[in-house]
Design an enzyme around this catalytic site. Structure first.
Site, short mmCIF file in Angstrom:
data_model
loop_
_atom_site.label_atom_id
_atom_site.label_comp_id
_atom_site.label_asym_id
_atom_site.label_seq_id
_atom_site.Cartn_x
_atom_site.Cartn_y
_atom_site.Cartn_z
N ASP A 1 56.46 54.57 74.66
CA ASP A 1 56.75 55.99 74.47
C ASP A 1 58.17 56.30 74.95
O ASP A 1 58.60 55.84 76.01
CB ASP A 1 55.74 56.83 75.26
CG ASP A 1 55.88 58.32 74.98
OD1 ASP A 1 55.22 58.80 74.04
OD2 ASP A 1 56.65 58.99 75.70
N ASN B 1 65.12 66.49 71.23
CA ASN B 1 64.96 67.37 70.07
C ASN B 1 65.46 68.79 70.37
O ASN B 1 66.10 69.43 69.54
CB ASN B 1 63.50 67.42 69.63
CG ASN B 1 63.12 66.26 68.72
OD1 ASN B 1 63.97 65.68 68.05
ND2 ASN B 1 61.85 65.91 68.72
N HIS C 1 66.69 68.01 65.77
CA HIS C 1 65.72 67.06 65.22
C HIS C 1 66.39 65.93 64.46
O HIS C 1 65.82 64.82 64.37
CB HIS C 1 64.72 67.79 64.32
CG HIS C 1 63.71 68.58 65.09
ND1 HIS C 1 63.97 69.85 65.57
CD2 HIS C 1 62.44 68.27 65.48
CE1 HIS C 1 62.89 70.29 66.21
NE2 HIS C 1 61.96 69.37 66.17
N ASP D 1 65.53 62.11 65.06
CA ASP D 1 65.19 61.10 64.05
C ASP D 1 66.01 59.83 64.23
O ASP D 1 65.50 58.72 64.09
CB ASP D 1 65.42 61.67 62.64
CG ASP D 1 64.42 62.75 62.28
OD1 ASP D 1 63.41 62.87 62.98
OD2 ASP D 1 64.67 63.46 61.28
N GLU E 1 56.74 60.17 69.07
CA GLU E 1 57.71 59.27 69.68
C GLU E 1 57.04 58.04 70.28
O GLU E 1 57.60 57.36 71.13
CB GLU E 1 58.50 60.00 70.76
CG GLU E 1 57.72 60.36 72.00
CD GLU E 1 57.00 61.69 71.93
OE1 GLU E 1 56.75 62.28 72.99
OE2 GLU E 1 56.71 62.15 70.81
#
Length: 412
Positions: free
Chosen positions: A260, A268, A273, A277, A303
């Site tokens: 994680d 973010n 965002h 990505d 994630e």
């Protein structure tokens, strides 16, 4: 420079043309037993002819004549250099091979030849033909057996096969088609009909090839995560089921690592965002580059990533996880002209008493991941009860750069 035949007729010993009577002059079985002597013009001038004399079993003589024109060169392996489809001609009669070869090269097909069944299998493997024109009665191995073997080989089964034989009975045609042939044409044949059948089979093969590629593309899309190119959750679940079933047969260890990204929501919220990505893609690449070739990496959701580690106990899995954690921590990421670092937390579980199903294994690894994040993040924790197995080769010794065919990252 090779030559091309652009038409032929038949003459009897008396010299009269038998173009219209040739089919009725002898039976297919007689024609299949021709004793042929070829007298070929060696001149390269246009308009010279090739004459082939056929002595039938009943003693009658037939003479085939064809006009010769120049065609493109052939390579040293006997394969035409034309730009058309690849066709393998298989026949034990040199004259039949010559006529078919010239007819096909005139229509811009690339032609390879074989003179018996064994050689046919060898040439098919070498040249990967799109279409095979295959005689039935041949030495060493007949055409029916060749047909069966070609269709049983995955790498060759896509080639279309037209049986070209003097055996013209209904039972012969049925036997040939049942052996795997796609079409059947009897000797003597019309050149126009043969070419039409060749075109039809090549069209059909082209459509089948396109369908095969489309199906493969759809399959690839169905098991991949669109953002990272990793395997998706559906593939992960199915693959984990397979690995659990396998280890129960071979009594091998199996571990799972849940990865994680720490503080991903902050990325973010503060950088947008699009940056998030890019972080997901970068971390995915780093995870794939850090695991063993046999490991399976998938995006679990958000994630979070999951790594299946076959034949690894919790001790070996931890070594792999520490390697990927350290790699991600050391990498500098950049977006919109700004540089920053991210870290990951990893939870590991091993299949055993406390995890006896794929769902239990994922849940146990997720618990370990939660503990890793609660105790400060950027660390690897092994779930309690996931003891290492004695005698296992450490995962670190099996690690190395992941090849492009490992399957974890989608091509392109």
């Amino acid at each position: 420079m090779r030559h091309r035949a652009i038409g032929w007729s038949s003459r009897s010993r008396s010299g009269r043309t038998n173009r219209s009577r040739r089919r009725s002059s002898s039976s297919p079985s007689e024609r299949s037993m021709w004793e042929a002597t070829r007298r070929r013009s060696t001149s390269r001038r246009r308009g010279r002819s090739l004459r082939t004399r056929f002595r039938l079993q009943d003693g009658h003589v037939r003479v085939a004549r064809c006009r010769i024109v120049e065609v493109g060169s052939f390579n040293r392996r006997g394969v035409s250099m034309a730009d058309g489809a690849r066709i393998l001609v298989v026949d034990d009669h040199k004259d039949n091979i010559f006529i078919l070869e010239q007819l096909l090269t005139r229509n811009d097909y690339r032609v390879a030849v074989a003179r018996d069944g064994v050689e046919a299998l060898e040439r098919a493997t070498e040249t990967a033909p799109d279409l095979i024109l295959l005689d039935i009665n041949m030495p060493r191995m007949d055409g029916l057996e060749v047909c069966r073997r070609l269709k049983s080989e995955e790498s060759l089964s896509n080639a279309s096969i037209i049986l070209v034989s003097a055996r013209a009975k209904e039972g012969d045609r049925v036997e040939g088609l049942d052996a795997g042939a796609d079409d059947y044409i009897s000797k003597p044949f019309s050149p126009k009909e043969l070419l039409a059948r060749v075109r039809a089979q090549l069209r059909l093969k082209g459509q089948q090839d396109q369908l095969r590629v489309s199906n493969q593309s759809l399959k690839e899309v169905s098991i991949r995560d669109a953002l990272t190119g990793l395997f998706n959750r559906g593939y992960l679940d199915a693959r984990l089921e397979e690995e659990v079933a396998r280890l129960e047969r071979v009594h091998a260890p199996l571990a799972v690592a849940m990865v994680d990204i720490d503080h991903f929501k902050r990325v973010n919220d503060t950088r947008g965002h699009l940056c998030g990505d890019e972080v997901l893609r970068s971390v995915a690449t780093s995870v794939v580059s850090s695991v063993r070739r046999c490991d399976v990496v998938a995006r679990f959701g958000g994630e979070e990533f999951c790594v299946i580690l076959p034949d690894a106990d919790s001790h070996g899995a931890r070594r792999v996880a520490e390697r990927l954690r350290a790699r991600i921590e050391s990498e500098t990421m950049s977006f919109a002209g700004e540089s920053f670092h991210v870290t990951v937390s990893v939870g590991i579980a091993q299949f055993g008493e406390q995890a006896q199903s794929p769902a239990d294994l994922i849940a146990l690894a997720d618990e370990a991941l939660y503990e890793a994040k609660s105790s400060g993040r950027n660390r690897v924790l092994v779930a309690s009860g996931s003891a290492p197995v004695e005698g296992l080769v450490p995962a670190e010794e099996e690690s190395g750069p992941v090849s492009s065919d490992s399957g974890n990252v989608a091509p392109g």
